[in-house]
Write a protein that holds these residues in place. Structure first.
Motif, PDB file in Angstrom:
ATOM      1  N   ILE A 227      -8.118   1.405   1.684  1.00  0.00           N
ATOM      2  CA  ILE A 227      -7.521   0.319   2.449  1.00  0.00           C
ATOM      3  C   ILE A 227      -8.541  -0.398   3.336  1.00  0.00           C
ATOM      4  CG2 ILE A 227      -6.772   1.847   4.333  1.00  0.00           C
ATOM      5  CD1 ILE A 227      -4.895  -1.252   2.974  1.00  0.00           C
TER       6      ILE A 227
ATOM      7  N   THR B 167      -3.059   5.753   5.931  1.00  0.00           N
ATOM      8  CA  THR B 167      -3.114   4.326   5.621  1.00  0.00           C
ATOM      9  C   THR B 167      -2.673   3.466   6.793  1.00  0.00           C
ATOM     10  OG1 THR B 167      -2.727   4.714   3.261  1.00  0.00           O
ATOM     11  CG2 THR B 167      -2.213   2.529   4.108  1.00  0.00           C
TER      12      THR B 167
ATOM     13  N   CYS C 218       4.137   5.657   2.892  1.00  0.00           N
ATOM     14  CA  CYS C 218       2.824   6.291   3.097  1.00  0.00           C
ATOM     15  C   CYS C 218       2.969   7.610   3.856  1.00  0.00           C
ATOM     16  CB  CYS C 218       1.903   5.361   3.860  1.00  0.00           C
ATOM     17  SG  CYS C 218       1.368   3.918   2.917  1.00  0.00           S
TER      18      CYS C 218
ATOM     19  N   ALA D 282       0.844  -1.204   0.000  1.00  0.00           N
ATOM     20  CA  ALA D 282       0.000   0.000   0.000  1.00  0.00           C
ATOM     21  C   ALA D 282       0.872   1.245   0.000  1.00  0.00           C
ATOM     22  CB  ALA D 282      -0.918   0.013   1.221  1.00  0.00           C
TER      23      ALA D 282
ATOM     24  N   ALA E   4      -3.904  -2.794  -2.304  1.00  0.00           N
ATOM     25  CA  ALA E   4      -4.701  -2.036  -1.350  1.00  0.00           C
ATOM     26  C   ALA E   4      -5.865  -1.300  -1.989  1.00  0.00           C
ATOM     27  CB  ALA E   4      -3.815  -1.042  -0.600  1.00  0.00           C
TER      28      ALA E   4
ATOM     29  N   ASP F 171      -0.223   5.319   0.330  1.00  0.00           N
ATOM     30  CA  ASP F 171      -1.227   6.390   0.411  1.00  0.00           C
ATOM     31  C   ASP F 171      -2.592   5.906  -0.082  1.00  0.00           C
ATOM     32  OD1 ASP F 171       0.652   8.087   1.476  1.00  0.00           O
ATOM     33  OD2 ASP F 171       1.104   9.097  -0.424  1.00  0.00           O
ATOM     34  N   GLU F 172      -3.116   4.897   0.604  1.00  0.00           N
ATOM     35  CA  GLU F 172      -4.388   4.284   0.211  1.00  0.00           C
ATOM     36  C   GLU F 172      -5.472   4.470   1.278  1.00  0.00           C
ATOM     37  OE1 GLU F 172      -5.169   3.243  -2.561  1.00  0.00           O
ATOM     38  OE2 GLU F 172      -3.415   2.475  -3.631  1.00  0.00           O
ATOM     39  N   GLN F 173      -5.477   5.625   1.950  1.00  0.00           N
ATOM     40  CA  GLN F 173      -6.442   5.822   3.027  1.00  0.00           C
ATOM     41  C   GLN F 173      -7.890   5.754   2.554  1.00  0.00           C
ATOM     42  OE1 GLN F 173      -5.586   9.682   4.689  1.00  0.00           O
ATOM     43  NE2 GLN F 173      -6.568  10.807   3.010  1.00  0.00           N
TER      44      GLN F 173
ATOM     45  N   ALA G  80       3.083  -0.960   4.176  1.00  0.00           N
ATOM     46  CA  ALA G  80       2.850   0.464   3.906  1.00  0.00           C
ATOM     47  C   ALA G  80       4.175   1.082   3.471  1.00  0.00           C
ATOM     48  CB  ALA G  80       2.307   1.148   5.152  1.00  0.00           C
TER      49      ALA G  80
END
Length: 273
Positions: A48, A84, A80, A41, A146, A43-45, A77
């Motif tokens: 995720i 995330t 990130c 992942a 992610a 920056d998959e807030q 991560a």
């Protein structure tokens, strides 16, 4: 992070399409008893939590059908800068590794390494007894991304194929149509025939037996096409590959991805070409 773009390639250039074969049903290996789920992942807030909720459902389904199988889930991560890590750590049963390599191949590799160690460490405290999960041919590595959502039968379908003799399951993916234009949806649908998996390799839906993964040298230090390269090495080493749509994964239809090119690049530049 999205998978490499599917495309036709010359026979001597193993970039995207897996050469697949039906597993040998008369020489099935011992059943899989350990599963490593690895999710890189960056920056998959936004996505995720959806991803990990779907993995949890697949894990529950597997527990119902195969209570002897132990599953570990690791999110890597990598670099990130958003939420995330916090969001992933709030999910029960998920371990988060933080890296700053900015390299999807190394991130996946780190996740696999941690998960395999954890499966071995779990013996004697609720894991498989007598150490069956330490036997690499009885451990399965299930890879996704992610920005993806796996179906409930994702793990069970892969393990069914593994127990039938597959060393590698090359799964299909479908972009989230809500992210695409009407023209893109029509183009994607025209290129995909239900019931006929195309064998394109996607890191968002790739399963591999741990023993074969080790023999092939893992994902390696690649920031693009790490999954395609691995499958090429697996094929060259004689692994049994199977293309399957049984556990088709829904992935983001975004056109700006987390790696150069990749599936996002395919959707943005090649789908309507």
């Amino acid at each position: 992070m999205s998978a490499p773009a599917p495309c036709a390639v010359p026979a001597d250039d193993a970039r995207d399409r897996a050469s697949v074969a039906e597993p040998a049903r008369d020489s099935s290996p011992a059943p899989v008893v350990g599963v490593a789920v690895v999710v890189p992942a960056r920056d998959e807030q936004e996505l995720i939590e959806r991803c990990l909720a779907s993995v949890a459902e697949a894990r529950r389904r597997l527990a119902e059908e195969r209570p002897e199988a132990r599953v570990v889930v690791v999110v890597v991560a990598d670099g990130c800068t958003d939420d995330t890590v916090r969001l992933a750590r709030a999910v029960p049963g998920v371990t988060v590794l933080e890296t700053s390599v900015h390299n999807v191949g190394l991130a996946r590799s780190a996740g696999v390494e941690w998960a395999l160690v954890e499966l071995r460490r779990g013996e004697g405290r609720g894991g498989p007894d007598d150490g069956p999960a330490t036997t690499a041919d009885r451990v399965w590595i299930a890879n996704t991304d992610a920005d993806s959502q796996v179906p409930p039968a994702w793990l069970t379908s892969q393990l069914d194929e593994a127990d039938a003799g597959a060393d590698v399951v090359v799964g299909t993916v479908r972009p989230d149509f809500a992210d695409l234009s009407r023209e893109q949806v029509a183009a994607w649908t025209a290129r995909h025939t239900p019931g006929r998996p195309n064998g394109h390799v996607h890191g968002a839906n790739l399963g591999v037996r741990a023993s074969r993964y080790a023999e092939a040298g893992g994902f390696g230090d690649l920031d693009l096409h790490e999954d395609v390269t691995l499958v090429g090495r697996l094929r060259a080493a004689g692994a049994t590959l199977l293309a399957s749509e049984a556990g088709e994964v829904l992935t983001s239809g975004r056109r700006v991805g987390r790696t150069r090119g990749g599936y996002a690049g395919y959707l943005a530049n090649d789908l309507l070409a």
